[in-house]
Design a protein around this motif. Structure first.
Motif, PDB file in Angstrom:
ATOM      1  N   THR A  21      31.784  47.495  38.476  1.00 57.17           N
ATOM      2  CA  THR A  21      31.220  45.899  38.207  1.00 57.17           C
ATOM      3  C   THR A  21      30.308  45.236  37.917  1.00 57.17           C
ATOM      4  OG1 THR A  21      34.105  44.930  39.189  1.00 57.17           O
ATOM      5  CG2 THR A  21      32.538  43.387  38.718  1.00 57.17           C
ATOM      6  N   THR A  22      29.433  44.443  36.107  1.00 56.34           N
ATOM      7  CA  THR A  22      28.911  44.431  35.953  1.00 56.34           C
ATOM      8  C   THR A  22      28.718  42.707  36.151  1.00 56.34           C
ATOM      9  OG1 THR A  22      29.279  44.363  33.574  1.00 56.34           O
ATOM     10  CG2 THR A  22      28.053  46.218  34.011  1.00 56.34           C
ATOM     11  N   GLU A  23      29.961  42.070  36.101  1.00 53.60           N
ATOM     12  CA  GLU A  23      29.890  40.372  36.876  1.00 53.60           C
ATOM     13  C   GLU A  23      31.481  40.397  37.000  1.00 53.60           C
ATOM     14  OE1 GLU A  23      29.927  37.706  33.177  1.00 53.60           O
ATOM     15  OE2 GLU A  23      28.683  39.092  31.766  1.00 53.60           O
ATOM     16  N   THR A  24      31.338  39.599  38.150  1.00 50.33           N
ATOM     17  CA  THR A  24      32.103  38.988  38.934  1.00 50.33           C
ATOM     18  C   THR A  24      31.442  37.809  39.221  1.00 50.33           C
ATOM     19  OG1 THR A  24      33.705  38.402  40.764  1.00 50.33           O
ATOM     20  CG2 THR A  24      32.025  40.086  41.167  1.00 50.33           C
ATOM     21  N   GLY A  25      32.191  36.351  40.436  1.00 50.21           N
ATOM     22  CA  GLY A  25      31.281  35.010  40.945  1.00 50.21           C
ATOM     23  C   GLY A  25      32.454  34.064  40.844  1.00 50.21           C
ATOM     24  N   ALA A  26      32.369  32.871  40.920  1.00 45.24           N
ATOM     25  CA  ALA A  26      32.936  31.658  40.968  1.00 45.24           C
ATOM     26  C   ALA A  26      31.846  31.148  41.012  1.00 45.24           C
ATOM     27  CB  ALA A  26      33.822  31.307  42.211  1.00 45.24           C
ATOM     28  N   GLN A  44      35.147  45.200  46.508  1.00 47.87           N
ATOM     29  CA  GLN A  44      34.646  46.404  46.110  1.00 47.87           C
ATOM     30  C   GLN A  44      35.116  47.442  45.841  1.00 47.87           C
ATOM     31  OE1 GLN A  44      36.279  43.869  42.540  1.00 47.87           O
ATOM     32  NE2 GLN A  44      34.257  45.639  41.847  1.00 47.87           N
ATOM     33  N   TYR A  45      34.289  47.674  46.704  1.00 45.75           N
ATOM     34  CA  TYR A  45      33.037  49.003  47.196  1.00 45.75           C
ATOM     35  C   TYR A  45      34.535  49.573  48.402  1.00 45.75           C
ATOM     36  CZ  TYR A  45      30.368  52.633  49.289  1.00 45.75           C
ATOM     37  OH  TYR A  45      29.727  53.553  49.069  1.00 45.75           O
ATOM     38  N   ALA A  46      35.577  49.068  48.552  1.00 47.35           N
ATOM     39  CA  ALA A  46      36.301  49.684  49.885  1.00 47.35           C
ATOM     40  C   ALA A  46      37.250  49.864  48.595  1.00 47.35           C
ATOM     41  CB  ALA A  46      37.268  48.551  50.727  1.00 47.35           C
ATOM     42  N   GLN A  47      37.467  49.479  47.223  1.00 49.26           N
ATOM     43  CA  GLN A  47      38.229  50.116  46.507  1.00 49.26           C
ATOM     44  C   GLN A  47      38.048  50.837  45.533  1.00 49.26           C
ATOM     45  OE1 GLN A  47      41.963  47.556  46.661  1.00 49.26           O
ATOM     46  NE2 GLN A  47      41.187  45.685  46.508  1.00 49.26           N
ATOM     47  N   GLY A  48      37.046  51.534  45.348  1.00 46.18           N
ATOM     48  CA  GLY A  48      36.657  52.544  45.211  1.00 46.18           C
ATOM     49  C   GLY A  48      35.150  52.174  43.624  1.00 46.18           C
ATOM     50  N   TRP A  49      34.860  50.787  43.668  1.00 45.46           N
ATOM     51  CA  TRP A  49      34.192  50.281  42.492  1.00 45.46           C
ATOM     52  C   TRP A  49      32.688  50.817  43.281  1.00 45.46           C
ATOM     53  CZ3 TRP A  49      36.024  48.067  38.314  1.00 45.46           C
ATOM     54  CH2 TRP A  49      37.375  47.407  38.254  1.00 45.46           C
ATOM     55  N   SER A  50      32.003  51.854  42.002  1.00 47.10           N
ATOM     56  CA  SER A  50      30.708  52.350  42.912  1.00 47.10           C
ATOM     57  C   SER A  50      29.270  51.378  42.819  1.00 47.10           C
ATOM     58  CB  SER A  50      29.806  53.428  42.262  1.00 47.10           C
ATOM     59  OG  SER A  50      30.070  53.550  40.867  1.00 47.10           O
ATOM     60  N   SER A  86      40.227  43.472  42.972  1.00 47.34           N
ATOM     61  CA  SER A  86      39.278  44.493  43.208  1.00 47.34           C
ATOM     62  C   SER A  86      40.468  46.043  43.052  1.00 47.34           C
ATOM     63  CB  SER A  86      38.936  44.851  44.483  1.00 47.34           C
ATOM     64  OG  SER A  86      38.068  43.778  44.309  1.00 47.34           O
ATOM     65  N   ASP A  87      41.572  45.199  43.074  1.00 41.22           N
ATOM     66  CA  ASP A  87      43.167  46.136  43.228  1.00 41.22           C
ATOM     67  C   ASP A  87      42.632  47.054  42.307  1.00 41.22           C
ATOM     68  OD1 ASP A  87      45.133  47.653  42.988  1.00 41.22           O
ATOM     69  OD2 ASP A  87      45.931  45.874  44.787  1.00 41.22           O
ATOM     70  N   PRO A  88      42.702  48.853  41.780  1.00 43.94           N
ATOM     71  CA  PRO A  88      42.672  48.684  40.267  1.00 43.94           C
ATOM     72  C   PRO A  88      44.063  49.675  40.541  1.00 43.94           C
ATOM     73  CG  PRO A  88      42.443  50.816  42.356  1.00 43.94           C
ATOM     74  CD  PRO A  88      42.624  49.489  42.942  1.00 43.94           C
ATOM     75  N   SER A  89      44.888  49.170  40.765  1.00 46.85           N
ATOM     76  CA  SER A  89      46.902  49.166  40.310  1.00 46.85           C
ATOM     77  C   SER A  89      47.218  47.965  39.570  1.00 46.85           C
ATOM     78  CB  SER A  89      47.401  49.408  41.479  1.00 46.85           C
ATOM     79  OG  SER A  89      48.163  48.209  42.059  1.00 46.85           O
ATOM     80  N   SER A  90      48.223  47.823  39.345  1.00 48.09           N
ATOM     81  CA  SER A  90      48.427  46.950  38.276  1.00 48.09           C
ATOM     82  C   SER A  90      49.595  46.028  38.879  1.00 48.09           C
ATOM     83  CB  SER A  90      50.722  47.480  37.210  1.00 48.09           C
ATOM     84  OG  SER A  90      50.804  48.091  38.064  1.00 48.09           O
ATOM     85  N   ASN A  91      48.675  45.998  40.375  1.00 52.17           N
ATOM     86  CA  ASN A  91      48.916  45.203  41.697  1.00 52.17           C
ATOM     87  C   ASN A  91      48.092  44.021  41.514  1.00 52.17           C
ATOM     88  OD1 ASN A  91      51.558  46.183  42.220  1.00 52.17           O
ATOM     89  ND2 ASN A  91      50.641  47.508  43.600  1.00 52.17           N
ATOM     90  N   ALA A  92      47.271  44.221  40.605  1.00 56.22           N
ATOM     91  CA  ALA A  92      45.994  43.453  40.813  1.00 56.22           C
ATOM     92  C   ALA A  92      45.582  42.254  39.811  1.00 56.22           C
ATOM     93  CB  ALA A  92      44.291  43.883  39.659  1.00 56.22           C
ATOM     94  N   LYS A  93      45.178  41.091  40.520  1.00 51.72           N
ATOM     95  CA  LYS A  93      45.102  39.662  39.864  1.00 51.72           C
ATOM     96  C   LYS A  93      43.961  39.147  39.134  1.00 51.72           C
ATOM     97  CE  LYS A  93      48.656  38.342  42.079  1.00 51.72           C
ATOM     98  NZ  LYS A  93      50.215  38.224  41.277  1.00 51.72           N
ATOM     99  N   GLY A  94      44.232  38.514  37.997  1.00 49.79           N
ATOM    100  CA  GLY A  94      42.779  37.869  37.433  1.00 49.79           C
ATOM    101  C   GLY A  94      42.330  39.096  36.129  1.00 49.79           C
ATOM    102  N   ASP A  95      41.356  39.155  35.675  1.00 52.80           N
ATOM    103  CA  ASP A  95      41.084  39.928  35.147  1.00 52.80           C
ATOM    104  C   ASP A  95      40.384  41.054  35.385  1.00 52.80           C
ATOM    105  OD1 ASP A  95      40.428  41.112  32.175  1.00 52.80           O
ATOM    106  OD2 ASP A  95      38.500  39.646  31.800  1.00 52.80           O
ATOM    107  N   HIS A  96      41.605  42.089  35.822  1.00 54.87           N
ATOM    108  CA  HIS A  96      41.437  43.385  36.172  1.00 54.87           C
ATOM    109  C   HIS A  96      40.959  44.738  35.528  1.00 54.87           C
ATOM    110  CE1 HIS A  96      44.985  43.055  35.152  1.00 54.87           C
ATOM    111  NE2 HIS A  96      46.026  42.192  35.345  1.00 54.87           N
ATOM    112  N   LEU A  97      41.233  45.553  36.200  1.00 54.53           N
ATOM    113  CA  LEU A  97      40.757  47.008  35.904  1.00 54.53           C
ATOM    114  C   LEU A  97      41.993  47.558  34.767  1.00 54.53           C
ATOM    115  CD1 LEU A  97      39.146  49.902  35.809  1.00 54.53           C
ATOM    116  CD2 LEU A  97      40.941  50.760  37.761  1.00 54.53           C
ATOM    117  N   PHE A  98      43.191  47.081  35.563  1.00 50.12           N
ATOM    118  CA  PHE A  98      44.549  47.164  34.580  1.00 50.12           C
ATOM    119  C   PHE A  98      44.589  47.146  33.644  1.00 50.12           C
ATOM    120  CE2 PHE A  98      49.090  47.125  34.050  1.00 50.12           C
ATOM    121  CZ  PHE A  98      49.617  48.797  33.801  1.00 50.12           C
ATOM    122  N   GLY A  99      44.218  45.602  33.370  1.00 48.47           N
ATOM    123  CA  GLY A  99      44.267  45.298  32.152  1.00 48.47           C
ATOM    124  C   GLY A  99      43.227  45.091  31.020  1.00 48.47           C
ATOM    125  N   ASN A 100      42.624  46.059  31.351  1.00 44.86           N
ATOM    126  CA  ASN A 100      41.291  46.606  30.206  1.00 44.86           C
ATOM    127  C   ASN A 100      41.173  48.510  30.341  1.00 44.86           C
ATOM    128  OD1 ASN A 100      39.135  44.052  29.713  1.00 44.86           O
ATOM    129  ND2 ASN A 100      39.477  43.878  31.746  1.00 44.86           N
TER     130      ASN A 100
END
Length: 445
Positions: A273-278, A300-306, A235-249
């Protein structure tokens, strides 16, 4: 006077009416109702093996507030079903160009009909053009082709929505997987800067959307479970994120490394975010999936995703492979994730957004990096302090939540246990907790 003031402070500290001077740092709450409004699921609602009556029952039980769909809903039958769904559950939906779609007129027409029912949340662009290519104005785009047609389609969609007197007030979300662009058409921006000369000239200064839209799954080939802070780092909005993240898009595209927003800018851009899960497997059990889903909505909500929609409400019955993403299996049997989300939304239940959330004084001394907090307030002014741990690799950590004053009654809830308080503290200004991989909710009145 100075001595009198100091003596008062010392008396308060000794009596326990304030825990420390640092505890007087006030944290502003967020609306509990708005957090609940952020909770969404993906669902076909009435197709792909799903039925409207069962969708209604699932939404009622989960407490989800919105459904992400993959179509424009522009038929009489679909509109009637959405009206029924909305009337019985209050749920809203997002409409979409879908996978490979290009029907702007149909999306506008369908969205208007849903808006007139009071059931529209937002309008979304294409779904994953990297996987589902499009054709627009006679030109193929997306996948390994040029993304110019994708950008033109998103640009024209935005213009059409904002030109419509009914729809102009609704947010438009970007196409997804913008990090896959083969050419720099500027889809890594909500609004392309005029001075970014690396972007194809046609799109400089273009507004594509009101919010960035990601499929930042918290499990990914580059971020496999189970790791500490599994959902927090996704959920991290910065370049510290992991996975298919905000920074990479939207920061530096993951495919061709086109520059977009800076880390500082990414913190503040509107995003959903319109898709996430496992899926469930040998490592990620049904129990662990359920805990991750709770953490995901909170992180997600704590880090600014509405808004966040987990894929999916019910497992697909028309696809092969591991279809165990769902809160429900394909026979509509609830998984543990359904029960835990029901508990969370029931404990936090609220139906009105507080206009000016209040402040609460609290600290978590020596807060571990895997412990996170989200302060919510209901419209009756009750504070709900959510503390959750993300020790998914194992272990536990003991913490103490220090409050700025004593409370006559502090109810402690655990959504993995049920909807009633697991403990009640009397006349206390501190709450000891053992943190692992699930939330606690402190009710403070």
């Amino acid at each position: 006077m100075k001595h009198t003031y100091l003596s008062i402070i010392l008396t308060l500290l000794i009596s326990g009416n304030i825990t420390s001077l640092s505890a007087q740092e006030k944290v502003q709450a967020k609306s509990a109702n708005e957090f609940l409004n952020s909770i969404g699921v993906n669902s076909a609602i009435f197709r792909r093996g799903e039925t409207l009556p069962q969708t209604i029952e699932c939404i009622k039980y989960l407490g989800a507030r919105w459904i992400r769909t993959d179509e424009n809903m522009n038929t009489d039958e679909k509109v009637r079903d959405i009206e029924n769904l909305h009337q019985q559950t209050g749920v809203k939906i997002s409409t979409s160009l879908g996978s490979g779609g290009n029907d702007i007129a149909g999306l506008v027409a369908g969205s208007k009909r849903i808006a007139e029912l009071g059931a529209l949340l937002a309008i979304e662009g294409n779904n994953e053009p990297n996987n589902w290519g499009i054709t627009y104005q006679g030109q193929k785009g997306g996948q390994n082709n040029s993304w110019i047609p994708v950008a033109r389609l998103q640009r024209d969609l935005y213009k059409a929505i904002k030109a419509d007197p009914v729809l102009k007030k609704y947010p438009v979300w970007t196409t997804t997987e913008t990090g896959a662009q083969t050419d720099n058409v500027g889809l890594q921006y909500i609004k392309v800067p005029e001075n970014d000369t690396n972007v194809v000239e046609e799109f400089r200064g273009v507004v594509f959307a009101d919010a960035a839209n990601c499929h930042n799954y918290f499990t990914h080939p580059g971020w496999k479970p189970l790791q500490d802070n599994q959902t927090w780092l996704a959920s991290d909005p910065s370049s510290n994120a992991k996975g298919d993240h905000l920074f990479g898009n939207y920061g530096k595209t993951w495919s061709k490394k086109f520059n977009g927003y800076t880390n500082e800018q990414l913190k503040n851009i509107p995003r959903v975010t319109t898709e996430t899960g496992a899926t469930i497997d040998r490592i990620l059990t049904e129990e662990m999936q359920a805990r991750l889903y709770l953490s995901c909505y909170l992180a997600q909500y704590a880090q600014g995703w509405s808004h966040t929609a987990i894929y999916i409400m019910r497992d697909r019955s028309d696809e092969e492979g591991n279809q165990s993403f769902g809160f429900y299996d394909k026979s509509y049997n609830p998984r543990q994730a359904a029960h835990y989300l029901h508990n969370l939304t029931s404990i936090l239940n609220d139906n009105k957004t507080i206009s000016k959330p209040g402040y609460l004084s609290y600290t978590i001394p020596n807060q571990p990096v895997t412990v996170h907090d989200l302060l919510l307030q209901k419209n009756d002014k009750t504070f709900m302090l959510v503390i959750w741990g993300e020790l998914y690799a194992g272990g536990s950590e003991n913490i103490v939540v220090k409050l700025g004053k004593k409370y006559k009654k502090i109810k402690i809830y655990d959504p993995t246990s049920g909807t009633t308080a697991i403990k009640i503290l009397q006349n206390s200004n501190s709450v000891p907790l053992t943190m692992t991989n699930h939330p606690y909710i402190l009710e403070l009145k």
